[in-house]
Structures are given as structure tokens and as C-alpha cells.
Write a protein that holds these residues in place. Sequence first.
Motif, short mmCIF file in Angstrom:
data_model
loop_
_atom_site.label_atom_id
_atom_site.label_comp_id
_atom_site.label_asym_id
_atom_site.label_seq_id
_atom_site.Cartn_x
_atom_site.Cartn_y
_atom_site.Cartn_z
N LEU A 358 2.67 58.27 33.65
CA LEU A 358 1.41 57.57 33.16
C LEU A 358 0.92 56.41 34.14
CD1 LEU A 358 2.12 57.12 29.30
CD2 LEU A 358 0.62 58.76 30.43
N ILE A 359 1.82 55.80 34.56
CA ILE A 359 1.39 54.62 35.40
C ILE A 359 0.75 55.15 37.01
CG2 ILE A 359 2.33 52.79 37.04
CD1 ILE A 359 4.46 52.27 34.72
N SER A 360 1.36 56.31 37.19
CA SER A 360 1.02 56.74 38.50
C SER A 360 -0.59 57.49 38.27
CB SER A 360 1.87 57.93 39.07
OG SER A 360 2.06 59.03 38.28
N TRP A 361 -0.60 57.81 37.20
CA TRP A 361 -2.09 58.60 36.91
C TRP A 361 -3.10 57.51 36.73
CZ3 TRP A 361 -0.54 62.28 32.35
CH2 TRP A 361 0.11 63.31 32.72
N GLY A 362 -2.56 56.18 36.13
CA GLY A 362 -3.63 54.94 35.99
C GLY A 362 -3.75 54.07 37.06
N VAL A 363 -2.73 54.34 38.01
CA VAL A 363 -2.85 53.09 39.35
C VAL A 363 -2.99 54.06 40.58
CG1 VAL A 363 -1.43 51.70 40.75
CG2 VAL A 363 -1.09 51.75 38.24
N GLU A 364 -4.20 53.70 41.22
CA GLU A 364 -4.49 54.28 42.48
C GLU A 364 -3.57 53.43 43.81
OE1 GLU A 364 -8.77 55.55 43.16
OE2 GLU A 364 -9.23 54.06 41.50
N PRO A 365 -3.47 54.38 44.59
CA PRO A 365 -2.65 53.69 45.80
C PRO A 365 -3.54 52.76 46.58
CG PRO A 365 -3.48 55.67 46.42
CD PRO A 365 -3.57 55.73 44.93
N TYR A 366 -2.75 51.81 47.47
CA TYR A 366 -3.40 50.72 48.16
C TYR A 366 -3.89 51.41 49.54
CZ TYR A 366 -2.84 46.96 45.04
OH TYR A 366 -2.69 45.92 44.14
N VAL A 367 -5.12 52.26 49.46
CA VAL A 367 -5.73 52.65 50.41
C VAL A 367 -7.06 52.27 50.54
CG1 VAL A 367 -4.05 54.69 50.37
CG2 VAL A 367 -6.24 54.86 49.20
N TYR A 368 -7.62 51.77 49.68
CA TYR A 368 -9.15 51.20 49.76
C TYR A 368 -9.21 49.93 50.30
CZ TYR A 368 -9.13 55.32 46.26
OH TYR A 368 -9.05 56.32 45.79
N HIS A 369 -9.34 49.80 51.54
CA HIS A 369 -9.51 48.24 52.18
C HIS A 369 -10.10 48.63 53.56
CE1 HIS A 369 -5.39 47.66 54.12
NE2 HIS A 369 -5.35 48.83 53.82
N PHE A 370 -11.08 47.46 54.17
CA PHE A 370 -11.40 47.27 55.30
C PHE A 370 -10.13 46.74 56.15
CE2 PHE A 370 -15.22 47.14 52.79
CZ PHE A 370 -16.23 47.81 53.55
N PRO A 371 -10.51 46.92 57.36
CA PRO A 371 -9.49 46.44 58.29
C PRO A 371 -9.19 44.88 58.14
CG PRO A 371 -10.69 47.78 59.84
CD PRO A 371 -11.41 47.57 58.26
N ASP A 372 -10.19 44.17 57.73
CA ASP A 372 -9.96 42.48 57.33
C ASP A 372 -9.98 42.42 55.74
OD1 ASP A 372 -12.58 43.34 56.73
OD2 ASP A 372 -13.66 41.66 57.83
N GLY A 373 -9.66 43.46 55.14
CA GLY A 373 -9.31 43.30 53.68
C GLY A 373 -10.83 43.02 52.95
N ASN A 374 -10.94 42.40 52.14
CA ASN A 374 -12.17 42.25 51.13
C ASN A 374 -13.12 41.33 51.76
OD1 ASN A 374 -11.24 44.11 49.33
ND2 ASN A 374 -10.48 42.61 48.02
N ALA A 375 -12.73 40.80 52.92
CA ALA A 375 -13.69 40.01 53.90
C ALA A 375 -15.01 40.76 54.11
CB ALA A 375 -12.96 39.35 55.06
N SER A 376 -14.65 42.01 54.39
CA SER A 376 -16.02 42.84 54.69
C SER A 376 -17.11 43.03 53.49
CB SER A 376 -15.69 44.02 55.12
OG SER A 376 -15.31 44.13 56.67
N VAL A 377 -16.50 42.77 52.30
CA VAL A 377 -17.50 42.80 51.08
C VAL A 377 -18.28 41.49 51.17
CG1 VAL A 377 -17.58 42.76 48.56
CG2 VAL A 377 -15.82 44.13 49.68
#
Length: 453
Positions: A358-377
Motif C-alpha cells: 500500500l505504501i509503495s502504491w501511495g508513494v512515488e519514487p524520488y525521481v521528480y527533480h531538477f539538477p538544482d532541486g526545487n530552486a528551478s521552480v
Amino acid sequence: MNKRDKALGMQREITRRDFVQGAGAAGLAGAAALAPGCPFAAGAAGPGGAATNAGAADNKTANAKTRGKASQALRPAQKTGLRGSHQGAFEVAHEMAFDNRVDWGTPRVLDERDYDLVVVGAGVSGLAAAYFYQQQHPGARILLLENHDDFGGHAKRNEFNVDGRQLIGYGGSQSFENPRAYSDTVKGLFKSLGIKPAKLADAYDQAFYKRHNLEAALYFSKSQFGRDRLVKGPFVDTGAFVPLAPSTAGIEQAVKQMPISAAAQAQMLELFTADDDRLPDHSVFSEPGVLSGISYQDFLTNHLGVTEPEVLRVLQDMPSGYFGHGIDTIPAMMALGFGLPGLNRTSLGSLEPLLRRLISWGVEPYVYHFPDGNASVARMLVRALIPGAAAGDSMEDVVQARFAYNRLDDAAADVRLRLHSTVVNVVHAADKQRVHVTYVRGGRAEAVRTRHV
């Protein structure tokens, strides 16, 4: 406590869960502990996918001795040292909080025209507030006041120049957590800015760790445990977050390699292997409530019989990479869900395979980031608010976009961003139609007038 405090809700209790979940968002800054990563070198894509190749002009600027100091002053990301609330960013606020200072002298009024909106703080939330307001009121005069020397709040970036190559890394919050579950508002903002999380996931080399046989390990430092040692082992299941290589060492072999006493090793091994129910008075239905109301440390010491301080020391910071706090603060239920040992010693242990799924279904892996993390946002928001601040128009080109910090506070622009400015007072004007905002910059009080704040 005065009426204003009560109106703000300051009399309400803050539960441990509220505190941990709120502060846990900031704890994402330490997520690199789960996903070890280094700044990505120019021309070569690391696990995060996007390469960061510095242009020749950037290299010359970074290397030129005659212009180095000017470049350093204009590009906060190049500064070294602790870059959170750095020296110069908090002193004014501390004088207010600790010394009860209220008099900052007669403020200078530098901006003759009134603003339509003043936003206090230029983190991602403040920038987004200004962006939404601008979308609803095109042409509105907006001023953002930020006490630090850079915008973005926790979404910071680091830049380094090594042998003529620019290295970019995240100096703050790293990833989008579960972007599929984001609200329509956030998804709409991403679409408007041109941020496509799926594209970031595609760029992330998800086979990187397995291809290089990089598995989970614990580092024991000489200062805490008497010797430096790296111990591989299946201590925490990180599969839901980072696709690491499978552990080559079993838990018994791993525990034996820990530089702790034999008694501590025995208790540590028991944590991972014993399956006796230590909450016999509670069922699978009541246990979540019980475990959510105590810390993981309390669970270990009061219910699992852990008495060896070394065991607690080993486990103390295991969850901090994700939550930003140690086992003395994290609720036991969260820690067990995260994968720390002990679930097998509750009634919930019989459901562990289902819970993990259930946890694996509800948690996405940490693959959504820019090279500088959320600084690009933050950078994309600033570029949208102040087009003259940087060139480009896509999520790809923002990574290497050169920001002109001297154009953030341009008198001719509809939106201005004023750094090094700590707000100390916000009060209605006598006519109740405007608001006076006082802030301190460079040791002097300044003020602006605005219709909204």
C-alpha cells in the motif's frame, strides 16, 4: 496572549503529528540521505538526468579575477558556507523576538507610488502568491520583500566552478513529493509555468544505483562510535523512494559489523528478527492510534525493551533524511511505515507485506527533480514575474539561465523583488484603504504603501 494572538489561533495546541508533518516538508532538504547524489558535472548526466554545461561566457566570468568579486556579490548560489538563514538574514528578526525592539527610526519612503500588493517573503509560496495575483490583475504593481540574499526560501541551489566547469546542485529542497497527488491549483501552476514532472522522471536514470551496485549502507563515524566504518545491510526498505541495488549482506552479518558493543548488537539484531507481540492489549485496529501517539524512541524503550544507548544512537538519525527529525520526535507509526524495525513486534506485523504494498502504491519514487532541486521552480516563478531577470522560456533552459540580480528591483518593472529586507511592521493607514509596510535593509528602516499585503 492578546486578542490578535487568539485571532491567529496561537492558543490552539499543535499535535506532534501536525508538527512533524509540517516540519517534514522542510526535511526534504535532507532527502539526499535517501538518494545519495552529487552535483552534476558539465556535459554528463547523473541520476537526475539533466546535464549542466556552463557556457563559455559563464566560465570566463567565474574565472576572471577582476570580475570574481562582482560575480560573487550578484550570484548568491556561488557563496559557500551554511546557506540557510545566513549571517545578516536573521539579526533584525532576532532583535524583535528576543529584545522586543519596536523602534527602528523614521523610515525612508523610497517608492513614491503605491503598490497593489506587497508580499512578505520570496520563497516558493510568496512567489506563487505574487504570480496568482498577477494572473488575476495584469499590470498590477507588486513588491516582494525577502530578508535573505536570494529568493526561493528552502528551494535554494548551489553553484561551483571547478577547472572551468560549472557544477550545479540542490542546496535546499530536492524533489516533488508525490506530484500525482498535488492539488489542481499546484498542477495548474506547473502547467502555466511549463513544468512537466513526467519529463523529469523520464530524465532520471532510475537504473543508476542498481547498474553500479550501489546498495543501502550506514556510516559510523569515529567521533560517535570510535572508528569510521561503512556497513552495508537491509536496514531500511528504500524501494518506495530510491531504486537501490539489493543488499548483499544479511541483517545478522550487517549487525555484527557495527562498531558497537556485543550487548548493543544483540538488542539491535532482536529488533530486526524477533516477532513477539509487544502490544498484546491492542489489535490491528487500535494499534495505529497508539503508535501515532508516541515517539519511535518511546516505542523502542518502553515497549521493545531497548536499553543500550548505542542502539538508540544508531537509529536516531535514520528517519531525518526524510522527516527532518530523529526518532525522539517522529511518531512510532510513521517510523515503522518508513521502514524502521519493530513492526514485526506488533499485531500489524502480520499485515506487513500488504502495508508495504500500500505504501509503495501511495508513494512515488524520488525521481521528480531538477539538477538544482526545487530552486528551478522558484527561478521559473521569478522569470515569469520579472521577464527581464533572465532569458529563456522553458523548464530546460531555466537550469542554466543566468539571472541578473541587479534587475530584480527595477523601478520600471510591474513586479519588483527586494532582497536583504526584513519586514518589521505592517499597519493600516488612517484611511483604512492602504497599508504601511516597514522593513529594515542595510541597518535602516524603509517603508512602502500598498493596497494589499
